[in-house]
Design a protein around this motif. Structure first.
Motif, short mmCIF file in Angstrom:
data_model
loop_
_atom_site.label_atom_id
_atom_site.label_comp_id
_atom_site.label_asym_id
_atom_site.label_seq_id
_atom_site.Cartn_x
_atom_site.Cartn_y
_atom_site.Cartn_z
N UNK A 1 -5.57 6.25 1.72
CA UNK A 1 -4.51 4.47 1.17
C UNK A 1 -5.09 4.31 -0.17
N UNK A 2 -3.73 3.75 -1.05
CA UNK A 2 -3.72 3.21 -1.99
C UNK A 2 -2.89 1.94 -2.11
N UNK A 3 -4.18 1.16 -2.87
CA UNK A 3 -3.34 -0.03 -2.90
C UNK A 3 -1.80 -0.28 -3.74
N UNK A 4 -0.89 -0.54 -4.07
CA UNK A 4 0.14 -0.71 -5.23
C UNK A 4 1.54 -2.05 -5.27
N UNK B 1 0.88 -1.45 -0.18
CA UNK B 1 -0.46 -0.29 0.27
C UNK B 1 0.78 1.34 0.24
N UNK B 2 0.30 2.21 -0.33
CA UNK B 2 0.74 3.47 -0.27
C UNK B 2 0.09 4.74 -0.08
N UNK B 3 1.02 5.22 1.60
CA UNK B 3 0.21 6.36 2.35
C UNK B 3 0.87 7.38 2.12
N UNK B 4 -0.44 7.78 1.63
CA UNK B 4 -0.46 9.43 0.53
C UNK B 4 -1.19 10.65 2.10
N UNK B 5 0.06 11.13 1.40
CA UNK B 5 -0.07 12.77 2.09
C UNK B 5 -0.27 13.72 0.95
N UNK B 6 -1.22 14.65 0.66
CA UNK B 6 -1.42 15.07 -0.52
C UNK B 6 -1.61 16.87 0.21
N UNK B 7 -1.51 18.40 0.29
CA UNK B 7 -1.55 19.61 -0.01
C UNK B 7 -1.82 19.81 -1.86
N UNK B 8 -2.77 20.25 -1.47
CA UNK B 8 -3.00 21.75 -3.62
C UNK B 8 -3.33 22.91 -2.96
N UNK C 1 -9.58 6.94 -4.40
CA UNK C 1 -10.85 5.87 -2.52
C UNK C 1 -11.00 7.11 -2.47
N UNK C 2 -12.19 6.49 -1.86
CA UNK C 2 -12.66 7.59 -0.44
C UNK C 2 -11.25 8.19 1.10
N UNK C 3 -11.60 9.38 0.65
CA UNK C 3 -9.81 9.58 1.56
C UNK C 3 -10.23 10.58 3.06
N UNK C 4 -9.49 10.98 3.45
CA UNK C 4 -9.98 11.97 4.08
C UNK C 4 -9.51 13.67 3.42
N UNK C 5 -10.35 14.34 3.29
CA UNK C 5 -10.16 15.63 2.94
C UNK C 5 -10.89 16.55 3.43
N UNK C 6 -9.92 17.94 3.48
CA UNK C 6 -10.49 18.93 4.46
C UNK C 6 -10.27 20.17 3.52
#
Length: 579
Positions: free
Chosen positions: A462-465, A383-390, A406-411
């Protein structure tokens, strides 16, 4: 006796707080539906896991829906809504967990953050409702404490926390409690359910009683940056518990208890979740990291506005609608033409202004993204555990709905006040948001983007990879199985020696050359400087792990959000173990 009665009352209140509602329909053979929050109080960001249970004793299917509204301020100006629909066949039972999204929480400068969740049941059952609330000090981590530890220690922990907050001047009305309570046997199997919390504390026996699905979810939360504290009266063998000290971006701590196996060292526990946690409280980081000197926003440049052209149009309009209209188009003997010429002139001027706005701002928008990603092919995770800032700047937008997979944490994140920002730490910040988890995806709508505005967002997923960096049979040679090329990769071997390779292609073996440690660390620090403070600290910790690598690329996919936003750059930093 009075003390016993008070203790029993408090115990009942704590238990009752978890049940949002229970509705029994005697007219339908005593069929029922019940909604129970799996944690005794929500965090102030993320999701709250709610278990929906129903028994249909009727002779026909029963359908119902539960609508949730989460508000982060008491005037209701910031809210997040979601609705979940269910059908229970005749004679059947339903047990299903839903992840209830919490409203964006910019924590205005009031010293605390709050969540107020209201739910309404409707459909074939009689309408009913329920609610659950929480308040946290602005600097307070959100903690989960197992039922056994909560029962024995909650009162003392709460008192110690209030004394600590009061002495630091960060207490809010003295209403803070140290933690929410949970039953280890009744935990959610979706990592989103833990995403609003910073620390999870339980005993080693609690851990072994957690169902496998929930343990996997906690592992995902842990690799994203959570803190897991295992308490025991003996020596804790993490390996025997299926845990590792290498928890990705998170940490696994142990805490010794006396022989009774339930009494905590309160000062040490407070320090452990505060200064002992490698990460800042998540809600605090979201509030503070983006509202000033955010590299992503600063590097995007300032938005220019051509005031002169608009003023010129207004001057021309005033001349035409005034003197020209009166003296030329509708002379003194033809004043009745004003009823025709004035609206036409105004309409033309309005169309010109609209055209100028569209020409200047365009449709859609543009932005830039940074991703910090821990890839774990080990421990069977893949799995890939991703943090994204945009950060993005929008023009004219049509529609407000999009899907995240996928469904994610977003704020949204609060930005510095300007004429272009709509979501800030100001008390008057407003917004209606909707998040609907649905079949592993997330249906999103509302004020996540607004026309002619600047906005920032923070996401976790969390994305499977199957991507990894693994050694070949040739000593010192590696191969990348990622679906994209890597610009540069830095490797730190088990002996603490740095090496480097550039222009790494998928499936093509490469040999890393010895690299200067100081120069390598400076280059990694430069990459880290572009991140928010929380992720910068996370990368700084990750760079010193032996037997791991750090890679950078601008060709990895990010978490896709709203269509129509053109992402100029997605800079991705990948970390993980060398296999």
């Amino acid at each position: 006796m009075r003390f016993l009665i008070l203790t029993l009352a408090l115990s009942i209140a704590a238990q009752a707080q978890e049940v949002l509602f229970r509705q029994v329909e005697k007219s339908r053979a005593s069929s029922y539906v019940e909604a129970t929050a799996l944690f005794s109080q929500p965090g102030i960001v993320g999701y709250l896991p709610v278990r929906v249970s129903s028994l249909n004793k009727d002779t026909r299917p029963l359908s119902f829906q539960i609508s949730f509204t989460s508000q982060s301020n008491w005037n209701g100006s910031l809210s997040c809504s979601s609705t979940f629909r269910f059908t229970v066949d005749a004679g059947k039972r339903l047990n299903q967990d839903v992840m209830v999204p919490l409203g964006p929480n910019p924590q205005p400068t009031r010293g605390y953050g709050a969540s107020n969740i209201q739910c309404v049941l409707s459909g074939d059952f009689a309408m009913t409702n329920g609610s659950i609330q929480s308040e946290l000090s602005a600097d307070q981590p959100a903690v989960l404490l197992s039922e056994a530890l909560f029962t024995k220690n909650a009162s003392e922990l709460d008192s110690a926390l209030k004394a600590k907050l009061s002495s630091s001047g960060t207490s809010h009305r003295g209403n803070e409690v140290f933690s929410a309570m949970f039953d280890p046997a009744q935990l959610p199997e979706d990592w989103l359910g833990y995403s609003g919390y910073d620390s999870l504390i339980l005993t080693d026996s609690d851990w072994t009683s957690i169902p496998p699905g929930a343990r996997n979810a906690i592992t995902s939360w842990l690799h994203l940056g959570g803190q897991l504290v295992i308490c025991s009266s003996g020596t804790v063998n993490l390996q025997s518990l299926g845990l590792s000290h290498d928890a990705g971006y998170g940490s696994v701590e142990t805490h010794y208890m006396p022989a009774d196996g339930e009494t905590l060292n309160v000062p040490k526990i407070l320090d452990l979740v505060d200064s002992g946690n490698q990460a800042e409280p998540q809600a605090k980081a979201i509030t503070q990291d983006f509202r000033s000197s955010w590299h992503l926003q600063n590097s995007f440049g300032q938005k220019a506005f051509n005031y002169g052209l608009f003023i010129l149009v207004l001057i021309v309009f005033s001349i035409i609608v005034g003197p020209v209209n009166l003296l030329v188009l509708a002379k003194s003997n033809k004043r009745h033409r004003l009823f025709l010429t004035t609206p036409i002139i105004s309409l033309v001027a309005s169309l010109i202004l609209v055209a100028m706005i569209i020409f200047q701002d365009g449709f859609g928008g543009a932005g830039t993204r940074h991703v910090l990603m821990e890839v774990r092919p080990d421990q069977g995770l893949n799995a890939a555990y991703m943090h994204q800032e945009q950060f993005s700047r929008s023009g004219i937008l049509t529609g407000s709905s999009f899907t995240v997979d996928p469904a994610c944490f977003i704020t949204p994140v609060p930005l510095a006040k300007s004429r272009w920002t709509r979501y800030t730490t100001d008390y008057n910040t407003k917004g209606n948001f909707s998040l609907q988890p649905d079949g592993g995806k997330l249906e999103v709508s509302g004020d996540w983007w607004r026309s002619r505005s600047e906005q920032g967002h923070y996401l976790k997923a969390v994305v499977p990879t199957r991507g990894r960096i693994e050694p070949t049979q040739t000593p010192g040679e590696f191969v990348s199985t990622f679906d994209f090329p890597l610009e540069t990769i830095y490797l730190l071997d088990a002996d603490g020696n740095w090496s480097r390779a550039d222009d790494v292609k998928t499936g093509t073996p490469f040999t890393a050359k010895e690299a200067n440690p100081n120069e390598t660390k400076l280059l990694i620090d430069k990459e880290a400087s572009a991140l928010s403070e929380q992720l910068k600290t996370t990368l700084q910790r990750a760079k010193n792990r032996l037997g791991h690598y750090i890679a950078v690329t601008e060709q990895a996919p990010g978490i896709e959000t709203r269509k129509g936003i053109r992402w100029r750059k997605t800079r991705t930093i990948i970390t993980g173990p060398l296999n």
